[in-house]
Scaffold this motif. Structure first.
Motif, mmCIF file in Angstrom:
data_model
loop_
_atom_site.group_PDB
_atom_site.id
_atom_site.type_symbol
_atom_site.label_atom_id
_atom_site.label_comp_id
_atom_site.label_asym_id
_atom_site.label_seq_id
_atom_site.Cartn_x
_atom_site.Cartn_y
_atom_site.Cartn_z
ATOM 1 N N ASP A 16 0.828 -1.198 0.000
ATOM 2 C CA ASP A 16 0.000 0.000 0.000
ATOM 3 C C ASP A 16 0.874 1.264 0.000
ATOM 4 O OD1 ASP A 16 -2.722 0.969 0.085
ATOM 5 O OD2 ASP A 16 -2.310 1.645 2.133
ATOM 6 N N GLU A 17 1.847 1.313 0.871
ATOM 7 C CA GLU A 17 2.729 2.472 0.976
ATOM 8 C C GLU A 17 3.525 2.701 -0.303
ATOM 9 O OE1 GLU A 17 3.182 4.643 3.907
ATOM 10 O OE2 GLU A 17 1.213 3.716 4.082
ATOM 11 N N ILE A 18 4.087 1.653 -0.845
ATOM 12 C CA ILE A 18 4.921 1.766 -2.052
ATOM 13 C C ILE A 18 4.081 2.224 -3.244
ATOM 14 C CG2 ILE A 18 6.298 0.437 -3.713
ATOM 15 C CD1 ILE A 18 7.168 -1.285 -1.175
ATOM 16 N N LEU A 19 2.903 1.628 -3.424
ATOM 17 C CA LEU A 19 2.046 2.022 -4.542
ATOM 18 C C LEU A 19 1.624 3.478 -4.425
ATOM 19 C CD1 LEU A 19 -0.282 -1.068 -5.137
ATOM 20 C CD2 LEU A 19 1.920 -0.521 -6.172
ATOM 21 N N GLN A 20 1.272 3.907 -3.216
ATOM 22 C CA GLN A 20 0.862 5.298 -3.029
ATOM 23 C C GLN A 20 2.001 6.269 -3.313
ATOM 24 O OE1 GLN A 20 -1.494 6.351 0.454
ATOM 25 N NE2 GLN A 20 -1.913 4.178 0.736
ATOM 26 N N VAL A 21 3.203 5.946 -2.855
ATOM 27 C CA VAL A 21 4.351 6.829 -3.082
ATOM 28 C C VAL A 21 4.663 6.918 -4.578
ATOM 29 C CG1 VAL A 21 6.864 7.001 -2.793
ATOM 30 C CG2 VAL A 21 5.402 6.660 -0.803
ATOM 31 N N LEU A 22 4.648 5.792 -5.270
ATOM 32 C CA LEU A 22 4.932 5.814 -6.708
ATOM 33 C C LEU A 22 3.861 6.595 -7.467
ATOM 34 C CD1 LEU A 22 6.249 2.188 -7.276
ATOM 35 C CD2 LEU A 22 7.575 4.317 -7.275
ATOM 36 N N TYR A 23 2.609 6.428 -7.079
ATOM 37 C CA TYR A 23 1.515 7.161 -7.719
ATOM 38 C C TYR A 23 1.685 8.663 -7.486
ATOM 39 C CZ TYR A 23 -3.185 8.497 -9.100
ATOM 40 O OH TYR A 23 -4.254 9.086 -9.725
ATOM 41 N N TRP A 24 2.005 9.035 -6.247
ATOM 42 C CA TRP A 24 2.199 10.445 -5.905
ATOM 43 C C TRP A 24 3.382 11.033 -6.673
ATOM 44 C CZ3 TRP A 24 6.419 12.761 -3.457
ATOM 45 C CH2 TRP A 24 6.230 14.106 -3.130
#
Length: 131
Positions: A16-24
């Motif tokens: 969850d954290e990694i996907l959100q950071v990459l999306y951001w």
């Protein structure tokens, strides 16, 4: 020795954290392909744990990597399918922070409009005269 979080629950958390950071990062124009070192700088974890979590996500085709050897200089990106999931996760996580600012409220603002859809005289955002 740096701790690697291998439990299923922690892996879900890191996904969850990694996907959100990459999306951001992509949304902010920092690139749709970024080095793992850049992601590490934004997350509260150690390098060994992040490399482990990203390796799992690459193996699951959630992330794409610039090389089969995963290290802090490897570039990673969201797969086409994962980008939609990452956007949903990001929106869910920041839903409460993405409301309009003062004077920008729309008819769905629970603080400025009553259940009947009419503008409240005591609008808490002081935008009663803005509409």
């Amino acid at each position: 020795m740096e701790e690697i979080e291998k439990s299923s629950m922690r892996s879900l958390f890191w996904k969850d954290e990694i996907l959100q950071v990459l999306y951001w990062m992509d949304g902010e124009g920092l690139g749709n392909k970024v080095k793992i070192a850049q992601v590490l700088a934004l997350l509260n974890t150690n390098e060994a744990n992040l490399l482990y979590q990203i390796s799992k996500l690459v193996d699951e085709d959630v992330l794409l990597a610039s090389s089969p050897e995963i290290n802090k200089n490897t570039e990673i990106q969201l797969s086409t399918e994962t980008k939609k999931e990452a956007g949903r996760r990001f929106a869910d996580a920041f839903q409460g922070y993405q409301k309009a600012g003062h004077g920008e409220c729309g008819p769905d603002c629970e603080f400025c409009y009553g259940p009947d859809g009419h503008k409240l005289d005591n609008c808490v955002h002081n935008c009663a005269t803005a509409h």
